[in-house]
Write an enzyme that holds these catalytic residues in place. Structure first.
Site, PDB file in Angstrom:
ATOM      1  N   ASP A  22       0.831  -1.213   0.000  1.00  8.34           N
ATOM      2  CA  ASP A  22       0.000   0.000   0.000  1.00  8.34           C
ATOM      3  C   ASP A  22       0.866   1.264   0.000  1.00  8.34           C
ATOM      4  O   ASP A  22       1.980   1.264   0.509  1.00  8.34           O
ATOM      5  CB  ASP A  22      -0.922  -0.023   1.233  1.00  8.34           C
ATOM      6  CG  ASP A  22      -2.095   0.939   1.075  1.00  8.34           C
ATOM      7  OD1 ASP A  22      -2.381   1.380  -0.059  1.00  8.34           O
ATOM      8  OD2 ASP A  22      -2.727   1.259   2.107  1.00  8.34           O
ATOM      9  N   GLY A  25       0.153   5.399  -4.460  1.00  9.57           N
ATOM     10  CA  GLY A  25      -0.432   6.664  -4.891  1.00  9.57           C
ATOM     11  C   GLY A  25       0.111   7.839  -4.081  1.00  9.57           C
ATOM     12  O   GLY A  25       0.519   8.867  -4.633  1.00  9.57           O
ATOM     13  N   HIS A  39       2.702   3.175  -8.975  1.00  7.89           N
ATOM     14  CA  HIS A  39       2.476   1.737  -9.192  1.00  7.89           C
ATOM     15  C   HIS A  39       3.672   1.120  -9.918  1.00  7.89           C
ATOM     16  O   HIS A  39       4.097   0.011  -9.596  1.00  7.89           O
ATOM     17  CB  HIS A  39       1.191   1.502  -9.987  1.00  7.89           C
ATOM     18  CG  HIS A  39      -0.053   1.935  -9.246  1.00  7.89           C
ATOM     19  ND1 HIS A  39      -0.280   1.604  -7.930  1.00  7.89           N
ATOM     20  CD2 HIS A  39      -1.128   2.676  -9.632  1.00  7.89           C
ATOM     21  CE1 HIS A  39      -1.444   2.113  -7.544  1.00  7.89           C
ATOM     22  NE2 HIS A  39      -1.965   2.774  -8.557  1.00  7.89           N
ATOM     23  N   LEU A 133      10.853 -20.835  -4.698  1.00 15.36           N
ATOM     24  CA  LEU A 133       9.949 -19.879  -4.034  1.00 15.36           C
ATOM     25  C   LEU A 133       8.613 -19.880  -4.778  1.00 15.36           C
ATOM     26  O   LEU A 133       8.585 -19.943  -6.001  1.00 15.36           O
ATOM     27  CB  LEU A 133      10.567 -18.470  -4.103  1.00 15.36           C
ATOM     28  CG  LEU A 133       9.691 -17.304  -3.654  1.00 15.36           C
ATOM     29  CD1 LEU A 133       9.632 -17.248  -2.131  1.00 15.36           C
ATOM     30  CD2 LEU A 133      10.238 -15.977  -4.168  1.00 15.36           C
TER      31      LEU A 133
HETATM   32  C1  IPE Z   1      -5.451  -2.760  -0.221  1.00 18.62           C
HETATM   33  O1  IPE Z   1      -5.085  -1.443  -0.431  1.00 18.62           O
HETATM   34  C2  IPE Z   1      -5.474  -3.505  -1.522  1.00 18.62           C
HETATM   35  C3  IPE Z   1      -4.170  -3.709  -2.161  1.00 18.62           C
HETATM   36  C4  IPE Z   1      -3.015  -3.406  -1.644  1.00 18.62           C
HETATM   37  C5  IPE Z   1      -4.211  -4.303  -3.456  1.00 18.62           C
HETATM   38  P1  IPE Z   1      -6.187  -0.289  -0.588  1.00 18.62           P
HETATM   39  O2  IPE Z   1      -5.446   0.973  -0.780  1.00 18.62           O
HETATM   40  O3  IPE Z   1      -7.149  -0.658  -1.645  1.00 18.62           O
HETATM   41  O4  IPE Z   1      -6.915  -0.360   0.816  1.00 18.62           O
HETATM   42  P2  IPE Z   1      -7.791   0.724   1.603  1.00 18.62           P
HETATM   43  O5  IPE Z   1      -8.832   1.208   0.641  1.00 18.62           O
HETATM   44  O6  IPE Z   1      -6.882   1.818   2.022  1.00 18.62           O
HETATM   45  O7  IPE Z   1      -8.353  -0.017   2.776  1.00 18.62           O
HETATM   46  C1  IPE Z   2      -1.409   0.161  -3.408  1.00 22.28           C
HETATM   47  O1  IPE Z   2      -1.202   1.524  -3.446  1.00 22.28           O
HETATM   48  C2  IPE Z   2      -1.660  -0.447  -4.757  1.00 22.28           C
HETATM   49  C3  IPE Z   2      -3.055  -0.863  -5.003  1.00 22.28           C
HETATM   50  C4  IPE Z   2      -4.019  -0.842  -4.132  1.00 22.28           C
HETATM   51  C5  IPE Z   2      -3.371  -1.344  -6.334  1.00 22.28           C
HETATM   52  P1  IPE Z   2      -2.418   2.535  -3.495  1.00 22.28           P
HETATM   53  O2  IPE Z   2      -2.759   2.788  -4.909  1.00 22.28           O
HETATM   54  O3  IPE Z   2      -3.532   2.084  -2.646  1.00 22.28           O
HETATM   55  O4  IPE Z   2      -1.759   3.848  -2.885  1.00 22.28           O
HETATM   56  P2  IPE Z   2      -2.429   4.856  -1.836  1.00 22.28           P
HETATM   57  O5  IPE Z   2      -2.888   4.036  -0.679  1.00 22.28           O
HETATM   58  O6  IPE Z   2      -3.551   5.523  -2.546  1.00 22.28           O
HETATM   59  O7  IPE Z   2      -1.318   5.786  -1.475  1.00 22.28           O
HETATM   60 MG    MG Z   3      -4.051   2.354  -0.724  1.00 23.76          MG
END
Ligand code: IPE
Ligand code: IPE
Ligand code: MG
Length: 250
Positions: A22, A25, A39, A133
């Site tokens: 996570d 973004g 990403h 792995l």
């Molecule tokens: C969880 O992250 C899903 C993945 C890492 C693929 P999100 O960014 O979607 O989760 P929330 O919305 O913050 O709970």
């Molecule tokens: C995790 O990063 C990747 C996916 C959920 C696909 P995010 O895209 O959720 O990044 P943030 O949480 O918005 O920073």
């Molecule tokens: Mg996220």
């Protein structure tokens, strides 16, 4: 590199580590960039974590790459993520294969765009006999979807008379989940500072050690991973017993 491994207990490496990757973004935003740039940078972290896992002897890595709920993001981001997935699979399969990595997926893969489905199936087939792995990508995955599906499959078997209700055991449920061929993770790592599970492996995480770090996924690299495993090695996993009971058996 030597220093990094000094505190690592080689006799207590988790067999299976799961990741909620996570913060891509937010990291991109902090760099003045578009979310997709984050990403793409996140893919580099995935590669480094796979390499490190092989070096230290982790046998299973599960990575939450796209949740069922992530479909609700802006269409442009969803399309960009799918393109990135195909690109990463195309670029990395040969190397993974050379390094003995077996690819598996969990989640509703068939509902992904056709290009993703075919490149995933090809990579899964190519790497199926590898043993160094196992990399499990959670794609279009949510734990509630997985558990609901398992309930349906079990109900169907009961209806057909193949299974009695007495035979609905924890073991039977384990066998019916997407993860039937994978041991439960000993360690779950979530980056980006969020302390939640976000619909990931709800059944399998029952006794998993949870590790949350404020580091964003694109910055989560080898040192961060080793640090998390060292933290895991400091935990006392009691599984309902007392500390004294555990120490009696030592
Ligand atoms: C969880 O992250 C899903 C993945 C890492 C693929 P999100 O960014 O979607 O989760 P929330 O919305 O913050 O709970
Ligand atoms: C995790 O990063 C990747 C996916 C959920 C696909 P995010 O895209 O959720 O990044 P943030 O949480 O918005 O920073
Ligand atoms: Mg996220």
């Amino acid at each position: 590199m030597t220093n990094l491994y000094t505190n690592l207990d080689q006799t207590n490496i988790p067999k299976h580590v799961a990741f909620i990757m996570d913060g891509n973004g937010r990291w991109a935003k902090s760099q003045g960039q578009h979310r997709l740039f984050g990403h793409a940078a996140g893919v580099e972290s995935v590669k480094e974590i796979i390499k490190t896992a092989r070096e230290i002897g982790v046998q299973f890595l599960t990575m939450y790459a796209f949740s069922t709920e992530n479909w609700n993001r802006p269409a442009e981001e969803v399309a960009g993520l799918m393109d990135l997935l195909v690109q990463a699979i195309t670029n990395e399969t040969d190397d993974m294969h050379k390094n003995g990595v077996r690819l598996l997926t969990i989640g509703d893969i068939e509902a992904l765009p056709e290009g993703c489905v075919s490149s995933l199936k090809e990579a899964i087939d190519k790497t199926k006999d590898n043993t160094a792995l196992t990399l499990i990508l959670a794609l279009n995955y949510s734990a509630r979807w997985e558990i609901t599906n398992a309930c349906k499959l079990i109900a169907e078997k009961v209806k057909q008379g193949v299974l009695s209700t007495d035979q609905i055991t924890e073991d039977q449920i384990n066998k019916t989940l997407n993860t039937s061929m994978i041991p439960d993770p000993e360690l779950l790592i979530r980056t980006s500072g969020e302390c939640r599970i976000s619909n990931f492996l709800l059944w399998q995480l029952s006794y998993t050690e949870l590790y949350f770090t404020a580091v964003q996924w694109p910055e989560f690299r080898r040192a961060e991973f080793i640090h998390a495993i060292c933290a895991f090695q400091q935990r006392e996993r009691r599984f309902g017993l007392t500390s004294e009971q555990l120490n009696e058996h030592k």
